[in-house]
Design a protein around this motif. Sequence first.
Motif, PDB file in Angstrom:
ATOM      1  N   UNK A  82      12.519  67.094 -14.365  1.00  0.00           N
ATOM      2  CA  UNK A  82      12.571  66.255 -15.566  1.00  0.00           C
ATOM      3  C   UNK A  82      13.967  66.184 -16.175  1.00  0.00           C
ATOM      4  N   UNK A  83      14.804  67.197 -15.963  1.00  0.00           N
ATOM      5  CA  UNK A  83      16.139  67.249 -16.569  1.00  0.00           C
ATOM      6  C   UNK A  83      17.275  67.056 -15.574  1.00  0.00           C
ATOM      7  N   UNK A  84      17.080  67.533 -14.341  1.00  0.00           N
ATOM      8  CA  UNK A  84      18.167  67.598 -13.371  1.00  0.00           C
ATOM      9  C   UNK A  84      18.071  66.495 -12.323  1.00  0.00           C
ATOM     10  N   UNK A 131      22.769  66.704 -15.682  1.00  0.00           N
ATOM     11  CA  UNK A 131      21.765  67.229 -16.592  1.00  0.00           C
ATOM     12  C   UNK A 131      21.484  66.118 -17.584  1.00  0.00           C
ATOM     13  N   UNK A 132      20.327  65.485 -17.438  1.00  0.00           N
ATOM     14  CA  UNK A 132      20.006  64.254 -18.150  1.00  0.00           C
ATOM     15  C   UNK A 132      21.084  63.209 -17.829  1.00  0.00           C
ATOM     16  N   UNK A 181      14.813  78.375 -10.578  1.00  0.00           N
ATOM     17  CA  UNK A 181      13.650  78.489 -11.459  1.00  0.00           C
ATOM     18  C   UNK A 181      14.007  77.827 -12.793  1.00  0.00           C
ATOM     19  N   UNK A 182      13.249  78.093 -13.836  1.00  0.00           N
ATOM     20  CA  UNK A 182      13.504  77.439 -15.120  1.00  0.00           C
ATOM     21  C   UNK A 182      14.844  77.803 -15.740  1.00  0.00           C
ATOM     22  N   UNK A 230      20.951  78.475 -16.901  1.00  0.00           N
ATOM     23  CA  UNK A 230      20.374  77.559 -17.893  1.00  0.00           C
ATOM     24  C   UNK A 230      20.874  76.140 -17.703  1.00  0.00           C
ATOM     25  N   UNK A 231      21.711  75.655 -18.615  1.00  0.00           N
ATOM     26  CA  UNK A 231      22.115  74.255 -18.600  1.00  0.00           C
ATOM     27  C   UNK A 231      23.425  74.039 -17.851  1.00  0.00           C
ATOM     28  N   UNK A 232      23.543  74.667 -16.692  1.00  0.00           N
ATOM     29  CA  UNK A 232      24.681  74.408 -15.828  1.00  0.00           C
ATOM     30  C   UNK A 232      25.902  75.263 -16.074  1.00  0.00           C
TER      31      UNK A 232
END
Length: 202
Positions: A114-116, A125-126, A142-143, A155-157
Amino acid sequence: MFKCSLILMGILFVSSCAQEYVIHGSHVIYHIRNEGGNMDQKMPKADAATFMILNHQYAKDAHHVYYRSHPIAGAELKSFHTLSEYVGVDSKHVYYDGKIIQHANPRSFKILDADWSRDNSHVFLEDDSINACDPHTFVIVNDWWEKDSKCYYFAYGARVRGIDYPTFRPLSETYASDKDHVYYHDSVLKGANPATFMVSAQ
């Protein structure tokens, strides 16, 4: 992610969704339902006779491609299609939330979750690109953790720098280790011994 059905009962609409396109006679509106009530956004440029609903966010007619109630400037009608609820693509560009993702290649673009997403040269990322070491091999572990053939990310890269890649492994949502260090998020946890460090079960 849930799906909704198209129903024809005098009015064409998408049911049981927070947002929906509504075709009523020669008019099209974008209807939004939320806890604060209902809101109708008029679509004066929409051609009801040729209007095609692609999903809850995207649609097109004989003249324009739309994100929600707004035409997407420059989007190519013939080739435009959706890859997800928020991602659309034509022969020249990839769109997130109706806006062009800069540098994204529509020919190699692939949604990971959904994000990547990624193409052969970038990881996104989006609608933002991250500085990935090897975008072509980027995967989600994983998440909380991602990796490619050269680097790990938290997390966010956030790239975890200075790691021994062959021995690096995530231990939990927040901890990881390699043969030399223990890491908390993307930083070395000073004083921690990777040979004896353990993450307690919660």
